[in-house]
Design a protein around this motif. Structure first.
Motif, short mmCIF file in Angstrom:
data_model
loop_
_atom_site.label_atom_id
_atom_site.label_comp_id
_atom_site.label_asym_id
_atom_site.label_seq_id
_atom_site.Cartn_x
_atom_site.Cartn_y
_atom_site.Cartn_z
N PHE A 154 -25.27 -93.82 92.46
CA PHE A 154 -24.58 -92.94 91.53
C PHE A 154 -24.60 -93.53 90.12
CE2 PHE A 154 -20.53 -92.21 89.27
CZ PHE A 154 -20.68 -90.86 88.99
N LEU A 193 -14.23 -96.15 91.97
CA LEU A 193 -15.09 -95.16 92.61
C LEU A 193 -15.55 -95.63 93.99
CD1 LEU A 193 -17.30 -93.81 89.70
CD2 LEU A 193 -15.53 -92.60 90.97
N THR A 198 -22.51 -95.69 95.83
CA THR A 198 -21.89 -96.05 94.55
C THR A 198 -22.92 -96.60 93.59
OG1 THR A 198 -19.81 -96.55 95.70
CG2 THR A 198 -20.05 -97.36 93.45
N TRP A 200 -16.46 -99.02 88.43
CA TRP A 200 -17.22 -99.00 89.69
C TRP A 200 -16.31 -99.23 90.89
CZ3 TRP A 200 -17.42 -102.72 93.36
CH2 TRP A 200 -17.10 -104.03 93.01
N MET A 236 -18.83 -88.03 90.45
CA MET A 236 -19.02 -88.61 91.78
C MET A 236 -18.87 -87.55 92.87
SD MET A 236 -19.67 -91.01 93.93
CE MET A 236 -19.54 -92.69 93.33
#
Length: 254
Positions: A78, A57, A75, A54, A106
């Motif tokens: 997603f 990203l 985030t 996480w 992503m």
């Protein structure tokens, strides 16, 4: 190195942990089946991988130019979508590594204007097991240079792999009641130790020879766990070496 039988401390061995190096069942392979709600072990594998990825990203989204609050929302939304099974139809270990799959997913997510316009604040009130809101504190400590979003993702991924390996190694020592040994010896993992072997051996009540053996075992176990951590994100053992080289390259890029 053999112990000196004349040294009284020689028999006090530092029992650094050892472990097997068999290639494990990969979490990445399980992720392919995670869309099936009956596969509870696959979903657990997917959650574990999402927890590991996480922040890389989040840093990627921030470097793309999104403000902190929007990057947190995007985030989190997603990952909720990934955990609901979306994007998993693209998950194919034969076509790449998990890091490549998650980053590509992503990119698709950010490019989807409809998804973005429907995004609800904090994923519609659903709470993830990992705290994305803490990502901004980490991001503010990133170097102030012009790293591309892809580069910052790769470097954060590589550093987090190292952190996870150290955490796994520490947990093994804790399990065996040897946290103090780990705290004293961990500096040798990255060759950062400054204290002479002889002085540290005296502090730990052992011989210099036993200390060197313990350090050797520590490094060996670290390398085994390192390979295992990488192995869990690729499809088979043949891909581990190339992924290790990729990780080292990601760390060395300036």
């Amino acid at each position: 190195m053999t112990r000196d039988p004349k040294t009284p401390q020689a028999d006090k061995t530092l029992h650094t942990l050892a472990g097997g190096s068999d290639f494990p069942t990969t979490r990445w392979t399980l992720v392919v089946a995670a869309a099936d709600p009956r596969r509870t072990e696959a979903r657990s594998a997917l959650i574990s991988l999402c927890e590991a990825y996480w922040y890389p990203l989040y840093a990627y989204v921030r470097r793309r130019g999104y403000p902190a609050d929007q990057a947190q929302d995007l985030t989190q939304d997603f990952f909720i979508r990934v955990l609901e099974g979306r994007y998993l139809d693209r998950a194919d270990p034969d076509k790449g590594r998990f890091r490549a799959f998650i980053l590509t997913s992503m990119k698709f997510f950010l490019a989807d204007e409809a998804d973005r316009s429907r995004a609800q604040k904090r994923g519609g009130g659903r709470i993830l097991s990992f705290e994305i809101s803490s990502g901004e504190d980490h991001y503010q400590r990133e170097p102030a240079h012009n790293e591309t979003p892809e580069r910052i993702f790769e470097r954060r991924w590589a550093l987090l792999v190292l952190d996870r390996v150290v955490d796994r190694l520490r947990a093994e020592f804790v399990q065996h009641g040897r946290l103090d040994h780990f705290n004293r010896l961990k500096v040798f993992l990255l060759d950062q130790a400054e204290a002479p072997y002889a002085a540290l051996a005296r502090e730990m009540g052992t011989s210099e020879g036993a200390l060197k053996v313990a350090i050797h075992r520590l490094r060996k176990r670290y390398r085994e766990l390192f390979r295992q951590e990488i192995a869990e994100t690729v499809a088979d053992a043949a891909e581990v070496e190339s992924e290790l080289h990729y990780l080292v390259a990601a760390l060395m890029r300036k």
